[in-house]
Design an enzyme around this catalytic site. Structure first.
Site, mmCIF file in Angstrom:
data_model
loop_
_atom_site.group_PDB
_atom_site.id
_atom_site.type_symbol
_atom_site.label_atom_id
_atom_site.label_comp_id
_atom_site.label_asym_id
_atom_site.label_seq_id
_atom_site.Cartn_x
_atom_site.Cartn_y
_atom_site.Cartn_z
ATOM 1 N N ARG A 184 -15.898 -25.479 61.816
ATOM 2 C CA ARG A 184 -14.398 -25.851 62.603
ATOM 3 C C ARG A 184 -14.281 -24.964 63.590
ATOM 4 O O ARG A 184 -13.431 -24.538 63.867
ATOM 5 C CB ARG A 184 -13.817 -24.695 61.107
ATOM 6 C CG ARG A 184 -13.985 -25.359 60.151
ATOM 7 C CD ARG A 184 -11.985 -25.752 59.747
ATOM 8 N NE ARG A 184 -12.109 -26.784 58.386
ATOM 9 C CZ ARG A 184 -11.471 -25.571 57.495
ATOM 10 N NH1 ARG A 184 -10.688 -25.035 57.415
ATOM 11 N NH2 ARG A 184 -11.455 -26.849 56.350
ATOM 12 N N ARG A 209 -6.933 -23.760 63.833
ATOM 13 C CA ARG A 209 -5.757 -22.459 64.020
ATOM 14 C C ARG A 209 -5.882 -21.398 65.094
ATOM 15 O O ARG A 209 -4.309 -20.772 64.956
ATOM 16 C CB ARG A 209 -4.942 -22.863 63.316
ATOM 17 C CG ARG A 209 -4.337 -23.664 62.239
ATOM 18 C CD ARG A 209 -3.503 -23.314 60.721
ATOM 19 N NE ARG A 209 -4.534 -23.704 60.221
ATOM 20 C CZ ARG A 209 -5.311 -23.823 58.389
ATOM 21 N NH1 ARG A 209 -3.774 -23.687 57.695
ATOM 22 N NH2 ARG A 209 -5.665 -23.722 57.453
ATOM 23 N N ARG A 242 -0.677 -29.143 67.853
ATOM 24 C CA ARG A 242 0.752 -29.262 65.899
ATOM 25 C C ARG A 242 1.441 -29.576 65.885
ATOM 26 O O ARG A 242 3.039 -29.863 65.200
ATOM 27 C CB ARG A 242 -0.502 -27.995 65.059
ATOM 28 C CG ARG A 242 -0.464 -28.887 63.724
ATOM 29 C CD ARG A 242 -1.175 -28.170 62.828
ATOM 30 N NE ARG A 242 -0.117 -26.455 62.135
ATOM 31 C CZ ARG A 242 0.302 -25.962 61.524
ATOM 32 N NH1 ARG A 242 -1.371 -26.633 60.453
ATOM 33 N NH2 ARG A 242 0.212 -24.767 61.181
ATOM 34 N N ASP A 274 -11.501 -34.817 57.951
ATOM 35 C CA ASP A 274 -10.933 -34.281 57.428
ATOM 36 C C ASP A 274 -12.279 -34.137 56.486
ATOM 37 O O ASP A 274 -12.055 -35.985 55.834
ATOM 38 C CB ASP A 274 -9.148 -34.266 57.045
ATOM 39 C CG ASP A 274 -9.881 -32.199 56.115
ATOM 40 O OD1 ASP A 274 -9.746 -31.506 55.848
ATOM 41 O OD2 ASP A 274 -9.736 -32.578 54.469
ATOM 42 N N TYR A 334 -12.078 -31.670 44.693
ATOM 43 C CA TYR A 334 -10.826 -31.888 45.060
ATOM 44 C C TYR A 334 -9.807 -33.020 44.317
ATOM 45 O O TYR A 334 -8.441 -32.779 43.717
ATOM 46 C CB TYR A 334 -10.303 -31.789 46.136
ATOM 47 C CG TYR A 334 -11.266 -31.167 47.620
ATOM 48 C CD1 TYR A 334 -10.607 -29.887 47.543
ATOM 49 C CD2 TYR A 334 -12.072 -31.095 47.536
ATOM 50 C CE1 TYR A 334 -10.680 -29.129 48.008
ATOM 51 C CE2 TYR A 334 -12.183 -29.505 48.576
ATOM 52 C CZ TYR A 334 -11.545 -28.742 48.540
ATOM 53 O OH TYR A 334 -11.384 -27.358 49.142
HETATM 54 O O1 CP3 Z 1 -15.320 -28.403 62.242
HETATM 55 C C1 CP3 Z 1 -14.694 -28.496 62.194
HETATM 56 O O2 CP3 Z 1 -13.986 -28.461 63.784
HETATM 57 C C2 CP3 Z 1 -14.008 -30.255 62.205
HETATM 58 C C3 CP3 Z 1 -12.735 -30.700 61.534
HETATM 59 C C4 CP3 Z 1 -12.824 -30.459 59.659
HETATM 60 C C5 CP3 Z 1 -11.368 -30.188 59.423
HETATM 61 N N1 CP3 Z 1 -11.873 -30.086 58.593
HETATM 62 C C6 CP3 Z 1 -10.735 -29.533 60.217
HETATM 63 C C7 CP3 Z 1 -9.295 -29.327 59.390
HETATM 64 C C8 CP3 Z 1 -13.749 -30.529 58.802
HETATM 65 C C9 CP3 Z 1 -15.428 -30.884 59.710
HETATM 66 C C10 CP3 Z 1 -12.805 -30.570 57.786
HETATM 67 C C11 CP3 Z 1 -14.087 -30.261 56.164
HETATM 68 C C12 CP3 Z 1 -13.437 -29.626 55.426
HETATM 69 N N2 CP3 Z 1 -12.201 -29.406 54.997
HETATM 70 C C13 CP3 Z 1 -13.994 -28.814 54.115
HETATM 71 C C14 CP3 Z 1 -15.591 -28.799 53.680
HETATM 72 C C15 CP3 Z 1 -15.494 -27.618 54.972
HETATM 73 C C16 CP3 Z 1 -15.816 -26.489 54.596
HETATM 74 O O3 CP3 Z 1 -14.452 -25.523 55.330
HETATM 75 O O4 CP3 Z 1 -16.179 -25.853 53.515
HETATM 76 C C17 CP3 Z 1 -13.146 -28.566 53.088
HETATM 77 C C18 CP3 Z 1 -13.445 -28.090 52.118
HETATM 78 C C19 CP3 Z 1 -12.226 -29.242 53.633
HETATM 79 C C20 CP3 Z 1 -10.464 -29.443 53.061
HETATM 80 C C21 CP3 Z 1 -9.384 -29.075 53.356
HETATM 81 N N3 CP3 Z 1 -9.374 -28.975 54.815
HETATM 82 C C22 CP3 Z 1 -9.484 -27.070 53.712
HETATM 83 C C23 CP3 Z 1 -9.374 -26.646 52.479
HETATM 84 C C24 CP3 Z 1 -7.811 -26.823 54.344
HETATM 85 C C25 CP3 Z 1 -7.171 -25.750 54.763
HETATM 86 C C26 CP3 Z 1 -6.059 -25.782 53.839
HETATM 87 C C27 CP3 Z 1 -4.905 -24.365 54.792
HETATM 88 O O5 CP3 Z 1 -3.683 -24.353 54.917
HETATM 89 O O6 CP3 Z 1 -6.169 -23.802 55.593
HETATM 90 C C28 CP3 Z 1 -8.131 -28.391 54.989
HETATM 91 C C29 CP3 Z 1 -7.498 -28.801 56.478
HETATM 92 C C30 CP3 Z 1 -7.474 -28.615 57.613
HETATM 93 N N4 CP3 Z 1 -8.561 -29.429 57.375
HETATM 94 C C31 CP3 Z 1 -7.665 -27.434 59.016
HETATM 95 C C32 CP3 Z 1 -8.110 -28.436 59.961
HETATM 96 C C33 CP3 Z 1 -8.050 -28.200 61.295
HETATM 97 C C34 CP3 Z 1 -6.627 -26.907 58.921
HETATM 98 C C35 CP3 Z 1 -4.946 -27.178 59.717
HETATM 99 C C36 CP3 Z 1 -3.620 -27.356 59.673
HETATM 100 O O7 CP3 Z 1 -3.689 -26.361 58.943
HETATM 101 O O8 CP3 Z 1 -3.905 -27.127 61.031
#
Ligand code: CP3
Length: 357
Positions: A28, A32, A41, A78, A155
């Site tokens: 990640r 944000r 964003r 994602d 999920y």
């Molecule tokens: O690592 C990186 O920078 C690459 C991008 C990346 C994202 N998600 C961007 C993202 C990667 C590798 C993921 C994987 C991901 N997504 C996982 C596996 C890794 C982990 O953290 O265990 C999981 C479980 C997800 C599912 C998911 N997507 C969640 C739980 C969330 C967060 C929701 C929240 O509101 O906090 C997301 C959204 C997400 N994916 C964001 C980002 C940068 C946040 C988006 C935003 O609100 O701007």
């Protein structure tokens, strides 16, 4: 299309070859906590609009690399793109995380699923991969990724995040044959998805098994590990220096390092609940290890961050027979939005400084 790679520390570490400094990237690393991400964003409107637009995905992939001396880029996307492409209807509710409009709840729902057409449904991802490769121009390697079959099933069946995984565990307990059909169609999709990212230019591939650790050991082996084994065995990766390495990351997978190392993967990523010397002893030089600083270390001050970075580097060396070879430095899980970018710089610089030969 491909300029020669100017920094190959990360790929060399995955081959367990000597490097001048231990390579580092952060799960990640785009997101944000960076004001420049929030600015993009605001323009784009939402996370999904960003992820589905290759130019924007490319821009935010590159943002952390402009600030920090990271040794790899990771595609901005994602893990939930696959179920979205299967027709489940992914959406995000502010403060509640990801949700699906049409979760998989019955045997009938499972049997209606099919492997998505990669070009038609997920072309925006492979377009982003090609564009990022072009823009990186050989600066560092690009990592592509997917969720693990078990984590995606969590999920898809829960319809979003979960505390106790009641729906997906009930399906596994009550309808194991349907659960295995579900995991099979997801696994076929993951293999096709990772292959498409590799064909588009991804130079390493990571599978995120975020929720494997919520299973008992018996259920982990049956419902998670078995499908990670299939991915490692069936994913076409090429030969020699041209081989595209695979990293299997899992939260709570410390007890399974030997079994993960035996899958044929090049790398295993571990969280922060196992000492890296112990993980390295269990891996016995068969794979590279990635990790495993507690992400919360970034809430500490610069002295504390440097101290903890040194502790992780030395733990790996101690468990790896006195050598730093085969270590990719990372956090044990992803970064959070409230982390301080200045502290990330301290971390990245400390990894290079403290591991220098
Ligand atoms: O690592 C990186 O920078 C690459 C991008 C990346 C994202 N998600 C961007 C993202 C990667 C590798 C993921 C994987 C991901 N997504 C996982 C596996 C890794 C982990 O953290 O265990 C999981 C479980 C997800 C599912 C998911 N997507 C969640 C739980 C969330 C967060 C929701 C929240 O509101 O906090 C997301 C959204 C997400 N994916 C964001 C980002 C940068 C946040 C988006 C935003 O609100 O701007």
């Amino acid at each position: 299309m491909s300029s020669p790679l100017r920094n190959d520390r990360f790929l060399r570490a995955l081959r367990r070859e000597p490097v001048d400094h231990t390579p580092v990237w952060l799960m990640r690393q785009a997101g944000r906590y960076l004001p420049e991400y929030l600015a993009v964003r605001r323009e784009a409107g939402s996370f999904l609009a960003m992820a589905k637009n290759p130019e924007i995905a490319c821009e935010v992939t590159l943002q952390p690399l402009r600030r920090f001396e990271l040794d790899a880029a990771i595609l901005f996307s994602d893990i939930l793109t696959i179920p979205d492409a299967m027709g489940l209807g992914l959406y995000f509710v502010e403060g509640e995380g990801p949700k699906f409009e049409r979760p998989v709840r019955s045997v009938g729902d499972v049997d209606r699923l099919a492997v998505p057409d990669m070009a038609a449904e997920l072309g925006y991802v492979t377009d982003a991969v090609s564009l990022i490769r072009r823009e990186l121009d050989g600066a560092v390697p690009l990592i592509g990724f997917s969720g693990s079959p078990w984590t995606l099933a969590c999920y898809m069946v829960e319809g979003g995040g979960s505390k106790n995984f009641s729906h997906v565990k009930s399906l596994a307990l009550n309808e194991p044959a349907a659960m295995h059909r579900l995991l099979d169609v997801i696994t076929d999709s993951v293999i096709a998805y990772l292959s498409a990212q590799r064909a588009a230019g991804a130079q390493a591939l990571q599978v995120f098994d975020t929720w494997g650790g919520v299973l008992s050991p018996t259920m982990y082996r049956e419902f998670s590990l078995r499908y990670l084994q299939r991915i490692a065995a069936e994913l076409e990766r090429g030969d020699g220096d041209a081989r595209t390495p695979l990293i299997l990351f899992g939260k709570g997978n410390g007890a399974y390092v030997e079994e993960l190392a035996a899958t044929g993967t090049e790398g295993v990523g571990v969280d922060w609940t196992i000492d890296l010397d112990e993980a390295a002893r269990r891996a016995r030089g068969r794979v590279a290890l990635q990790g495993n600083l507690d992400p919360a270390t970034l809430y500490g001050n610069p002295d504390a961050i440097r101290r903890e970075v040194g502790r992780v580097l030395d733990a790996y060396r101690d468990g790896n027979g006195g050598s730093r070879e085969g270590h990719v430095f990372n956090l044990g899980h992803g970064m959070s939005p409230d982390m301080n970018p200045d502290h990330v710089k301290v971390l990245v610089d400390a990894v290079h400084e403290l591991s220098a030969r």
